[in-house]
Enzyme design. Sequence first.
Site, PDB file in Angstrom:
ATOM      1  N   CYS A 116    -101.764 -18.537  26.633  1.00 53.32           N
ATOM      2  CA  CYS A 116    -100.715 -18.791  27.763  1.00 53.32           C
ATOM      3  C   CYS A 116     -99.758 -19.671  27.046  1.00 53.32           C
ATOM      4  O   CYS A 116    -100.031 -20.257  26.062  1.00 53.32           O
ATOM      5  CB  CYS A 116    -101.077 -19.198  28.855  1.00 53.32           C
ATOM      6  SG  CYS A 116    -100.019 -18.863  30.275  1.00 53.32           S
ATOM      7  N   CYS A 118     -98.266 -22.175  29.402  1.00 51.95           N
ATOM      8  CA  CYS A 118     -97.701 -23.111  30.197  1.00 51.95           C
ATOM      9  C   CYS A 118     -98.283 -24.471  29.711  1.00 51.95           C
ATOM     10  O   CYS A 118     -97.616 -25.647  30.214  1.00 51.95           O
ATOM     11  CB  CYS A 118     -98.564 -22.767  31.625  1.00 51.95           C
ATOM     12  SG  CYS A 118    -100.112 -22.416  31.812  1.00 51.95           S
ATOM     13  N   LYS A 191    -104.941 -11.662  38.616  1.00 52.98           N
ATOM     14  CA  LYS A 191    -104.902 -13.345  38.724  1.00 52.98           C
ATOM     15  C   LYS A 191    -104.165 -13.655  39.677  1.00 52.98           C
ATOM     16  O   LYS A 191    -102.650 -13.225  39.659  1.00 52.98           O
ATOM     17  CB  LYS A 191    -104.465 -13.792  37.370  1.00 52.98           C
ATOM     18  CG  LYS A 191    -104.358 -15.477  37.239  1.00 52.98           C
ATOM     19  CD  LYS A 191    -104.002 -16.030  36.029  1.00 52.98           C
ATOM     20  CE  LYS A 191    -103.758 -17.445  36.169  1.00 52.98           C
ATOM     21  NZ  LYS A 191    -103.287 -18.122  34.862  1.00 52.98           N
ATOM     22  N   LYS A 244    -109.596 -13.573  39.405  1.00 55.96           N
ATOM     23  CA  LYS A 244    -109.555 -15.022  39.495  1.00 55.96           C
ATOM     24  C   LYS A 244    -108.561 -15.293  40.416  1.00 55.96           C
ATOM     25  O   LYS A 244    -107.651 -14.800  40.852  1.00 55.96           O
ATOM     26  CB  LYS A 244    -109.056 -15.279  38.226  1.00 55.96           C
ATOM     27  CG  LYS A 244    -108.542 -16.800  37.984  1.00 55.96           C
ATOM     28  CD  LYS A 244    -107.879 -17.153  36.620  1.00 55.96           C
ATOM     29  CE  LYS A 244    -107.559 -18.583  36.848  1.00 55.96           C
ATOM     30  NZ  LYS A 244    -106.606 -19.039  35.999  1.00 55.96           N
ATOM     31  N   TYR A 309    -117.251 -23.931  35.720  1.00 55.38           N
ATOM     32  CA  TYR A 309    -117.141 -25.292  35.258  1.00 55.38           C
ATOM     33  C   TYR A 309    -118.589 -25.949  35.301  1.00 55.38           C
ATOM     34  O   TYR A 309    -119.055 -26.908  35.069  1.00 55.38           O
ATOM     35  CB  TYR A 309    -116.110 -26.239  35.695  1.00 55.38           C
ATOM     36  CG  TYR A 309    -114.847 -25.600  35.703  1.00 55.38           C
ATOM     37  CD1 TYR A 309    -114.292 -26.001  34.341  1.00 55.38           C
ATOM     38  CD2 TYR A 309    -114.029 -25.091  36.222  1.00 55.38           C
ATOM     39  CE1 TYR A 309    -112.842 -25.691  33.997  1.00 55.38           C
ATOM     40  CE2 TYR A 309    -112.850 -24.294  35.942  1.00 55.38           C
ATOM     41  CZ  TYR A 309    -112.146 -24.651  34.767  1.00 55.38           C
ATOM     42  OH  TYR A 309    -111.087 -24.161  34.599  1.00 55.38           O
TER      43      TYR A 309
HETATM   44  C1  PBG Z   1    -102.985 -20.790  32.634  1.00 57.75           C
HETATM   45  C2  PBG Z   1    -104.303 -20.904  33.439  1.00 57.75           C
HETATM   46  C3  PBG Z   1    -104.596 -21.536  34.369  1.00 57.75           C
HETATM   47  C4  PBG Z   1    -105.904 -21.201  34.983  1.00 57.75           C
HETATM   48  C5  PBG Z   1    -106.287 -20.631  33.679  1.00 57.75           C
HETATM   49  N1  PBG Z   1    -105.490 -20.211  32.817  1.00 57.75           N
HETATM   50  C6  PBG Z   1    -103.778 -22.241  35.608  1.00 57.75           C
HETATM   51  C7  PBG Z   1    -102.528 -21.515  36.232  1.00 57.75           C
HETATM   52  O1  PBG Z   1    -102.438 -20.293  35.944  1.00 57.75           O
HETATM   53  O2  PBG Z   1    -101.629 -22.180  36.680  1.00 57.75           O
HETATM   54  C8  PBG Z   1    -106.831 -21.756  36.048  1.00 57.75           C
HETATM   55  C9  PBG Z   1    -108.059 -22.161  35.831  1.00 57.75           C
HETATM   56  C10 PBG Z   1    -108.727 -22.936  37.039  1.00 57.75           C
HETATM   57  O3  PBG Z   1    -108.109 -23.400  37.761  1.00 57.75           O
HETATM   58  O4  PBG Z   1    -109.723 -23.461  36.734  1.00 57.75           O
HETATM   59  N2  PBG Z   1    -102.067 -19.820  32.586  1.00 57.75           N
HETATM   60 ZN    ZN Z   2    -100.172 -20.016  31.974  1.00 58.65          ZN
END
Ligand code: PBG
Ligand code: ZN
Length: 322
Positions: A116, A118, A191, A244, A309
């Site tokens: 990703c 971000c 997601k 997720k 986790y």
């Molecule tokens: C990044 C990503 C995220 C998570 C996994 N990959 C955060 C988001 O989309 O803001 C979330 C994982 C978690 O909360 O444990 N794209």
């Molecule tokens: Zn991301």
Amino acid sequence: MERTRRLRQTAAMRDMVRENHVRIDELIYPVFVIEGENICNPVESMPGIYQYSIDRLQEELNRIREAGIKAILIFGIPAHKDEVGSGAYDDQGIVPRAIRFIKEKMPQLIVIADVCLCEYTSHGHCGLIRGQEILNDETLPLLAKASVCYAAAGADIIAPSDMMDGRVEAIRRALDEKGYLNTPIMSYSAKFASSYYGPFRDAAHSAPGFGDRKTYQMDPANGREAMREIAQDIAEGADMIIAKPALAYMDIIKDASQNYNIPIVAYNVSGEYAMVKAAAKEGWIDEKKIVMENMVGLKRAGAKMIITYHALDVAKWITEEN
Ligand code: PBG
Ligand code: ZN
């Protein structure tokens, strides 16, 4: 009279008829790697979870080996961010270097690379932006580039989490072109735009700088649409799909497992972890029992694998029971 209690009379009887089990082989443990030296930062909202610099990563590998965990999901936190997320597809970036280190020290460990932008963009969004808009097609080549970069570093599985349309196809094509025909894609297909990601964004420094992720992540109200996302990703070449968050979305896991015959992965996310840890710390719940109940619930819903986790603890608890 039907007496369902007949099969619950003893522990041995209950063990024998038990329908679902949590297995260490099916656990995936998330690992945060941060640029810098001599760093082992506790993530405040996720007790027990740390950001490690590569020179301290061996400690985490030791914990993983001791617990018997066989797969990790790796996230990187770079030193510098920019508009286009360059750190995500730099082969000297934090994730490729961490992967090379891990594959050298523990070659048999399955390394899954989250893909990703971000964590690497100054604006914190998962794609390129123009003004306030998150661009889809312009982002795809960068995701593909990052995927190839991680595969080249030794990643065993590529896991795109950006939620851009068409990314699985773009990634598959790029991997194949570069000769990584055998690198599987584990796609975050269903997601949702969830508030359960809050603690993760502290851990990965990836909160969006403006707006939210609702134009690319799914609306929590939509279950039928999740099946479209999954169908799309499978058609584009996904080998496994992730749903997720997990606990508030067990219906998605159930529907996915009944409709699609590829491995379904449940991501038990950061906020779900944080809530359990907080209540356990207060003494309001029994951590081990609650976590194991959540895990077996995900198995019952149809998850094959679980990203969590809690993985190190769960693995230890399973080992102790045997
Ligand atoms: C990044 C990503 C995220 C998570 C996994 N990959 C955060 C988001 O989309 O803001 C979330 C994982 C978690 O909360 O444990 N794209
Ligand atoms: Zn991301």
